[in-house]
Design a protein around this motif. Sequence first.
Motif, short mmCIF file in Angstrom:
data_model
loop_
_atom_site.label_atom_id
_atom_site.label_comp_id
_atom_site.label_asym_id
_atom_site.label_seq_id
_atom_site.Cartn_x
_atom_site.Cartn_y
_atom_site.Cartn_z
N VAL A 187 0.83 -1.21 0.00
CA VAL A 187 0.00 0.00 0.00
C VAL A 187 0.86 1.25 0.00
O VAL A 187 0.60 2.22 -0.74
CB VAL A 187 -0.95 -0.02 1.22
CG1 VAL A 187 -1.62 1.32 1.40
CG2 VAL A 187 -2.00 -1.10 1.04
N TYR B 229 2.42 1.59 -3.55
CA TYR B 229 1.42 2.07 -4.51
C TYR B 229 1.06 3.54 -4.23
O TYR B 229 0.84 4.32 -5.16
CB TYR B 229 0.18 1.20 -4.46
CG TYR B 229 0.30 -0.08 -5.25
CD1 TYR B 229 0.68 -0.05 -6.58
CD2 TYR B 229 0.05 -1.32 -4.66
CE1 TYR B 229 0.80 -1.22 -7.31
CE2 TYR B 229 0.17 -2.49 -5.38
CZ TYR B 229 0.56 -2.45 -6.70
OH TYR B 229 0.67 -3.60 -7.43
N ARG C 297 -2.53 1.54 -12.65
CA ARG C 297 -2.04 1.34 -11.28
C ARG C 297 -3.22 1.16 -10.32
O ARG C 297 -3.16 0.37 -9.37
CB ARG C 297 -1.19 2.51 -10.84
CG ARG C 297 0.17 2.56 -11.50
CD ARG C 297 1.05 3.64 -10.88
NE ARG C 297 2.31 3.74 -11.56
CZ ARG C 297 3.37 2.97 -11.30
NH1 ARG C 297 3.26 2.04 -10.37
NH2 ARG C 297 4.49 3.12 -11.96
N VAL D 141 -3.72 -1.99 -7.94
CA VAL D 141 -3.92 -1.89 -6.49
C VAL D 141 -5.16 -2.65 -6.07
O VAL D 141 -5.18 -3.38 -5.08
CB VAL D 141 -4.02 -0.40 -6.07
CG1 VAL D 141 -4.47 -0.30 -4.62
CG2 VAL D 141 -2.67 0.28 -6.24
#
Length: 470
Positions: free
Chosen positions: A12, A15, A146, A150
């Motif tokens: 997390v 990202y 992205r 995620v």
Amino acid sequence: MISLIALLFSLVLAYRASMEQDFDRLERTRRAGVMAADLAQTQALALSELGTQLGGSQGDTIDVDAIERSLSRLAAQAHALEAAGFTSGIEDAALVRAREDLLQRRDRVALLALRAQLEAALESTGRHTQAREALSAVQVARVHERGRAVAVTLAAAAILGTALVGVVVVFFFTRLSSDIARLRARALAVVAGDRQADRTIERDDELGELGSAIDVMVAALAAREHDLGIERRNVFHQEKMATIGALAAGVLNDIGNPIAAIDGLARAMRDEREAGSLRYDNPLCDPENILRETTRLQIITRQIAELAAPPSSRTELLSLNDVVRSALLLAHFDPRVNGVRIDTEFDPQLPAVDGVGDRLLQLVLNLLVNAADAVRGAVAGSPLISIKTRRHGHGAELLLADNGCGMDPNTLARAFDPLFTTKPAGQGTGLGLPLCREIAQQHGGALSIESTPGFGTQVTLYLPGPEAGA
């Protein structure tokens, strides 16, 4: 589980940093697009001013100041765009030369040259704007990609985490159920008499503390039962010695009577012989009297020999009637039974039972002595003990009743408690009835008591036969 959480947290964060960079690039591209639009608008205004000057002016009426203001604003916007890291598409050197040429010549030719430079700059700015828009589209697509990555990663991590949590929960409750089952089995084994010093479960939680408490309880019970067994054997030995003493006193009494009779007869015969008048027709000199008393001695010695025979610990087929008769014979020498009437009713068709003769003899004798102690407090009538045997299913049943003082409900409820007794100190230990019940249970039977205060007590002993045991 901790590793999975750490991995999710690091993903997390990674990202987040990457998407922040993408959003920063998008923001820069957006600002550059706004600045490029302002630049294009300024270029269009400058071209419009040049067109106005070319359409309505003569060589000596060109408003250079208005053109200079537009060009200054254009140059400032171009420098700001380049300072933001983007190219404006304007060639500063050519534009500066055209401006200087216009300031020097102030004619239409210089004005046309400046307009040509501005048109070329506007076309270049348009190409750069298109390139920036293409770059912005690529960056937006990258941000979307992205975002999907995620989402997929978090979904996969959620699925994996859920599966891992499920496995942990299943393992936890499986082990918990297994340990609870072990605790239950251990508790039932303790109730059944198991006193082995084993560790029930290996846990470091409340259930483990409960298992440790059970282990401590088992150890305490084992120690208490060991001490109680020693005390029980000591008391039994004392009671046995007391019984032997009573037996010896009874034997001395029973043997003393015929010996005294024989002694008297022998003295009478000696006196008659010394006096020369010995006659066998004299009742005192009749040998039958001596033979009768010696027969009594033989019977007594035979009974003592039977009672003194080594007890057997081997299980064998026994007659409950014979066991009761042997107990009555032994109780005959106990002074506590003297003066008590004993009525018997034996079933001649009573089935045989499996048992250890000495243990069953001890059981019946204890019941007889307890009944004899109880009838001492008989409210009405002479002391009476009634003994009856009968068939019960495949086994045999003994009913022993007395007309003694009886027991109230509280005393009856505690009758089988070890060391509980209502007898005065020195006359009872409180181990007789618990020992009787233990012997009955060891033989697969049961012992029960019914009692009414002031009317007496009845004890029922049930012993299964071989068929019931099979």
